[in-house]
Design a protein around this motif. Structure first.
Motif, PDB file in Angstrom:
ATOM      1  N   GLY A   1       3.464 -59.173  25.375  1.00 20.56           N
ATOM      2  CA  GLY A   1       3.853 -60.390  26.069  1.00 20.56           C
ATOM      3  C   GLY A   1       2.647 -61.274  26.326  1.00 20.56           C
ATOM      4  O   GLY A   1       1.619 -61.174  25.653  1.00 20.56           O
ATOM      5  N   ASP A   2       2.783 -62.128  27.308  1.00 20.22           N
ATOM      6  CA  ASP A   2       1.726 -63.047  27.693  1.00 20.22           C
ATOM      7  C   ASP A   2       0.517 -62.238  28.160  1.00 20.22           C
ATOM      8  O   ASP A   2       0.608 -61.447  29.108  1.00 20.22           O
ATOM      9  N   VAL A   3      -0.616 -62.426  27.502  1.00 15.97           N
ATOM     10  CA  VAL A   3      -1.812 -61.641  27.843  1.00 15.97           C
ATOM     11  C   VAL A   3      -2.342 -62.000  29.223  1.00 15.97           C
ATOM     12  O   VAL A   3      -3.163 -61.275  29.776  1.00 15.97           O
ATOM     13  N   ARG A   4      -1.879 -63.106  29.785  1.00 13.79           N
ATOM     14  CA  ARG A   4      -2.327 -63.484  31.124  1.00 13.79           C
ATOM     15  C   ARG A   4      -1.601 -62.694  32.207  1.00 13.79           C
ATOM     16  O   ARG A   4      -2.020 -62.691  33.364  1.00 13.79           O
ATOM     17  N   VAL A   5      -0.511 -62.039  31.842  1.00 14.96           N
ATOM     18  CA  VAL A   5       0.335 -61.342  32.801  1.00 14.96           C
ATOM     19  C   VAL A   5       0.026 -59.847  32.791  1.00 14.96           C
ATOM     20  O   VAL A   5      -0.100 -59.237  31.726  1.00 14.96           O
ATOM     21  N   ALA A   6      -0.103 -59.266  33.969  1.00 14.46           N
ATOM     22  CA  ALA A   6      -0.378 -57.837  34.081  1.00 14.46           C
ATOM     23  C   ALA A   6       0.791 -57.030  33.522  1.00 14.46           C
ATOM     24  O   ALA A   6       1.955 -57.349  33.772  1.00 14.46           O
ATOM     25  N   ARG A   7       0.480 -55.994  32.765  1.00 17.26           N
ATOM     26  CA  ARG A   7       1.526 -55.127  32.226  1.00 17.26           C
ATOM     27  C   ARG A   7       2.072 -54.237  33.331  1.00 17.26           C
ATOM     28  O   ARG A   7       1.343 -53.791  34.210  1.00 17.26           O
ATOM     29  N   GLU A   8       3.379 -53.981  33.280  1.00 19.25           N
ATOM     30  CA  GLU A   8       4.047 -53.133  34.257  1.00 19.25           C
ATOM     31  C   GLU A   8       4.331 -51.782  33.608  1.00 19.25           C
ATOM     32  O   GLU A   8       4.905 -51.725  32.528  1.00 19.25           O
ATOM     33  N   VAL A   9       3.903 -50.694  34.274  1.00 18.33           N
ATOM     34  CA  VAL A   9       4.167 -49.357  33.732  1.00 18.33           C
ATOM     35  C   VAL A   9       5.661 -49.108  33.649  1.00 18.33           C
ATOM     36  O   VAL A   9       6.197 -48.635  32.649  1.00 18.33           O
ATOM     37  N   VAL A  10       6.370 -49.422  34.727  1.00 16.42           N
ATOM     38  CA  VAL A  10       7.837 -49.386  34.737  1.00 16.42           C
ATOM     39  C   VAL A  10       8.312 -50.817  34.904  1.00 16.42           C
ATOM     40  O   VAL A  10       8.002 -51.457  35.908  1.00 16.42           O
ATOM     41  N   PRO A  11       9.037 -51.355  33.930  1.00 20.98           N
ATOM     42  CA  PRO A  11       9.470 -52.749  34.024  1.00 20.98           C
ATOM     43  C   PRO A  11      10.208 -53.025  35.327  1.00 20.98           C
ATOM     44  O   PRO A  11      11.048 -52.231  35.761  1.00 20.98           O
ATOM     45  N   LEU A  12       9.890 -54.141  35.949  1.00 23.94           N
ATOM     46  CA  LEU A  12      10.519 -54.531  37.206  1.00 23.94           C
ATOM     47  C   LEU A  12      11.636 -55.515  36.923  1.00 23.94           C
ATOM     48  O   LEU A  12      11.487 -56.404  36.077  1.00 23.94           O
ATOM     49  N   ASP A  13      12.752 -55.361  37.644  1.00 20.46           N
ATOM     50  CA  ASP A  13      13.814 -56.342  37.479  1.00 20.46           C
ATOM     51  C   ASP A  13      13.413 -57.619  38.224  1.00 20.46           C
ATOM     52  O   ASP A  13      12.430 -57.629  38.978  1.00 20.46           O
ATOM     53  N   PRO A  14      14.133 -58.737  38.041  1.00 13.27           N
ATOM     54  CA  PRO A  14      13.727 -60.009  38.653  1.00 13.27           C
ATOM     55  C   PRO A  14      13.545 -59.935  40.168  1.00 13.27           C
ATOM     56  O   PRO A  14      12.619 -60.542  40.716  1.00 13.27           O
ATOM     57  N   THR A  15      14.427 -59.214  40.844  1.00 13.65           N
ATOM     58  CA  THR A  15      14.321 -59.113  42.302  1.00 13.65           C
ATOM     59  C   THR A  15      13.059 -58.360  42.711  1.00 13.65           C
ATOM     60  O   THR A  15      12.326 -58.776  43.616  1.00 13.65           O
ATOM     61  N   GLU A  16      12.788 -57.257  42.035  1.00 17.66           N
ATOM     62  CA  GLU A  16      11.589 -56.473  42.335  1.00 17.66           C
ATOM     63  C   GLU A  16      10.330 -57.275  42.025  1.00 17.66           C
ATOM     64  O   GLU A  16       9.357 -57.252  42.790  1.00 17.66           O
ATOM     65  N   LEU A  17      10.329 -57.977  40.899  1.00 12.32           N
ATOM     66  CA  LEU A  17       9.164 -58.760  40.517  1.00 12.32           C
ATOM     67  C   LEU A  17       8.901 -59.873  41.530  1.00 12.32           C
ATOM     68  O   LEU A  17       7.745 -60.138  41.901  1.00 12.32           O
ATOM     69  N   ALA A  18       9.971 -60.520  41.986  1.00  9.32           N
ATOM     70  CA  ALA A  18       9.809 -61.574  42.988  1.00  9.32           C
ATOM     71  C   ALA A  18       9.201 -61.013  44.268  1.00  9.32           C
ATOM     72  O   ALA A  18       8.334 -61.645  44.887  1.00  9.32           O
ATOM     73  N   ALA A  19       9.632 -59.807  44.659  1.00 18.30           N
ATOM     74  CA  ALA A  19       9.085 -59.179  45.868  1.00 18.30           C
ATOM     75  C   ALA A  19       7.607 -58.835  45.682  1.00 18.30           C
ATOM     76  O   ALA A  19       6.801 -58.992  46.604  1.00 18.30           O
ATOM     77  N   VAL A  20       7.236 -58.364  44.492  1.00 19.08           N
ATOM     78  CA  VAL A  20       5.837 -58.038  44.214  1.00 19.08           C
ATOM     79  C   VAL A  20       4.980 -59.303  44.256  1.00 19.08           C
ATOM     80  O   VAL A  20       3.893 -59.313  44.850  1.00 19.08           O
ATOM     81  N   ARG A  21       5.459 -60.369  43.629  1.00 14.38           N
ATOM     82  CA  ARG A  21       4.708 -61.633  43.645  1.00 14.38           C
ATOM     83  C   ARG A  21       4.530 -62.128  45.080  1.00 14.38           C
ATOM     84  O   ARG A  21       3.449 -62.569  45.472  1.00 14.38           O
ATOM     85  N   THR A  22       5.605 -62.061  45.875  1.00 16.46           N
ATOM     86  CA  THR A  22       5.527 -62.496  47.268  1.00 16.46           C
ATOM     87  C   THR A  22       4.543 -61.631  48.050  1.00 16.46           C
ATOM     88  O   THR A  22       3.781 -62.131  48.886  1.00 16.46           O
ATOM     89  N   GLY A  23       4.551 -60.324  47.763  1.00 18.58           N
ATOM     90  CA  GLY A  23       3.630 -59.425  48.445  1.00 18.58           C
ATOM     91  C   GLY A  23       2.179 -59.761  48.163  1.00 18.58           C
ATOM     92  O   GLY A  23       1.355 -59.842  49.083  1.00 18.58           O
ATOM     93  N   PHE A  24       1.856 -59.975  46.897  1.00 21.26           N
ATOM     94  CA  PHE A  24       0.477 -60.349  46.550  1.00 21.26           C
ATOM     95  C   PHE A  24       0.086 -61.657  47.241  1.00 21.26           C
ATOM     96  O   PHE A  24      -1.006 -61.782  47.806  1.00 21.26           O
ATOM     97  N   ALA A  25       0.991 -62.633  47.200  1.00 15.87           N
ATOM     98  CA  ALA A  25       0.691 -63.930  47.789  1.00 15.87           C
ATOM     99  C   ALA A  25       0.456 -63.822  49.289  1.00 15.87           C
ATOM    100  O   ALA A  25      -0.462 -64.457  49.832  1.00 15.87           O
ATOM    101  N   SER A  26       1.260 -63.012  49.984  1.00  9.00           N
ATOM    102  CA  SER A  26       1.122 -62.890  51.431  1.00  9.00           C
ATOM    103  C   SER A  26      -0.194 -62.229  51.829  1.00  9.00           C
ATOM    104  O   SER A  26      -0.685 -62.419  52.944  1.00  9.00           O
ATOM    105  N   LEU A  27      -0.792 -61.472  50.902  1.00 11.01           N
ATOM    106  CA  LEU A  27      -2.079 -60.826  51.167  1.00 11.01           C
ATOM    107  C   LEU A  27      -3.263 -61.670  50.687  1.00 11.01           C
ATOM    108  O   LEU A  27      -4.407 -61.227  50.741  1.00 11.01           O
ATOM    109  N   GLY A  28      -2.944 -62.873  50.207  1.00  2.51           N
ATOM    110  CA  GLY A  28      -4.010 -63.777  49.791  1.00  2.51           C
ATOM    111  C   GLY A  28      -4.373 -63.715  48.321  1.00  2.51           C
ATOM    112  O   GLY A  28      -5.403 -64.263  47.914  1.00  2.51           O
TER     113      GLY A  28
END
Length: 305
Positions: A155-182
């Motif tokens: 896929g896009d080399v700019r995007v981190a690879r996921e060991v276990v693919p995340l569904d859209p809801t899980e991915l959104a939660a992960v993105r929000t988590g990273f953002a909330s931690l700065g």
């Protein structure tokens, strides 16, 4: 019967294989394919690293000692793919001896076995999408011998690879988590920017590989939990510390409040401070990450205990 190579690969894909010790979401030191001290085959220590070969050896040893015997007892005459499905379930839950789906499987009642197996989808009292997916794949393996797990497409080399693919809801939660931690996950990306994942891993003493695996996800969850609990405790403790003793003392002086109530108020403050101290100890890895830049020596000491 022992777990097949494909069964081990199935298990490792769901557990993840981490070669540097990390704390899981509840703070237990873990290494390899989800192995803790309770596995009886390894005692992870802070900073401990192992090779990929050692991770495979430890997993095989844990399966042989702690998991395969129980599956053999509960699933007699199982075919290889059925045995592998049972091992995956038991490794994750430790509940093969009391799982009602096994009774249904023994009777050949596949619909009932499926419905009973899919009930094992909760963690901490909540339905977890990852467990929903895992139970579904375990049933597919049990029933039809299908081992999921083709390598993810490039896929896009700019995007981190996921060991276990995340569904859209899980991915959104992960993105929000990273953002909330700065950590800005990156705008317009179908995932998390690989540079952000690497920065997070470096800050939290993880293997810096830019891959979202079990260690990274567990650490992310711990940091979010630490922030939430600290904020809650500080709010309660701060309120008690600034208002309760003063209010009690004022009321007692006015004759409207028993004198002993002031001691009760101070006890509340002491309990709040004790809870803050307990949180600081429980989440010392979170504190280490925060002070890493200004006090690397202190951060290293916090991670060693």
């Amino acid at each position: 019967m022992h777990t097949s190579e494909k069964g081990v690969a199935f298990l490792e894909r769901h557990e993840g294989v981490v070669l540097k010790a990390y704390r899981d979401a509840v703070g237990v030191l873990t290494i390899g394919a989800g192995l803790t001290k309770a596995s009886g085959v390894v005692d992870p220590k802070p900073g401990m690293t192992i090779t990929r070969e050692e991770a495979s050896r430890l997993l095989a040893l844990a399966l042989e000692r702690n998991y395969e015997p129980a599956v053999r007892d509960e699933m007699p005459r199982a075919e290889q793919h059925e045995f592998d499905a049972g091992v995956s379930f038991h490794f994750n839950t430790g509940a093969i001896a009391r799982a009602s789906w096994v009774d249904a499987w023994l009777l050949g009642e596949w619909d009932l076995a499926r419905s009973k197996l899919l009930l094992w989808n909760k963690g901490g009292g909540k339905v977890l999408p990852g467990l929903v997916r895992r139970r579904g794949e375990e049933f597919t393996l049990l029933r039809w011998g299908v081992y999921h797990g083709a390598p993810p497409a490039a896929g896009d080399v700019r995007v981190a690879r996921e060991v276990v693919p995340l569904d859209p809801t899980e991915l959104a939660a992960v993105r929000t988590g990273f953002a909330s931690l700065g950590y800005d996950p990156g705008e317009g990306l179908a995932g998390v920017a690989v540079e952000v994942v690497r920065a997070f891993q470096a800050d939290h003493d993880l293997t810096v590989d830019g891959i979202i695996g079990r260690a990274t996800l567990s650490t992310l969850q711990r940091m979010l939990d630490a922030r939430k609990k600290a904020a809650t405790t500080a709010a309660v403790g701060g309120g008690a510390g600034t208002t309760a003793p003063i209010a009690a003392e004022t009321a007692a002086a006015a004759g409207d409040f028993p004198a002993w109530a002031e001691w009760v108020a101070w006890a509340v403050v002491a309990l709040a401070l004790a809870r803050l101290a307990w949180l600081a100890w429980s989440y010392r890895d979170a504190i280490a990450a925060r002070v890493q830049g200004v006090a690397p020596g202190l951060a290293a000491r916090l991670r060693r205990v």
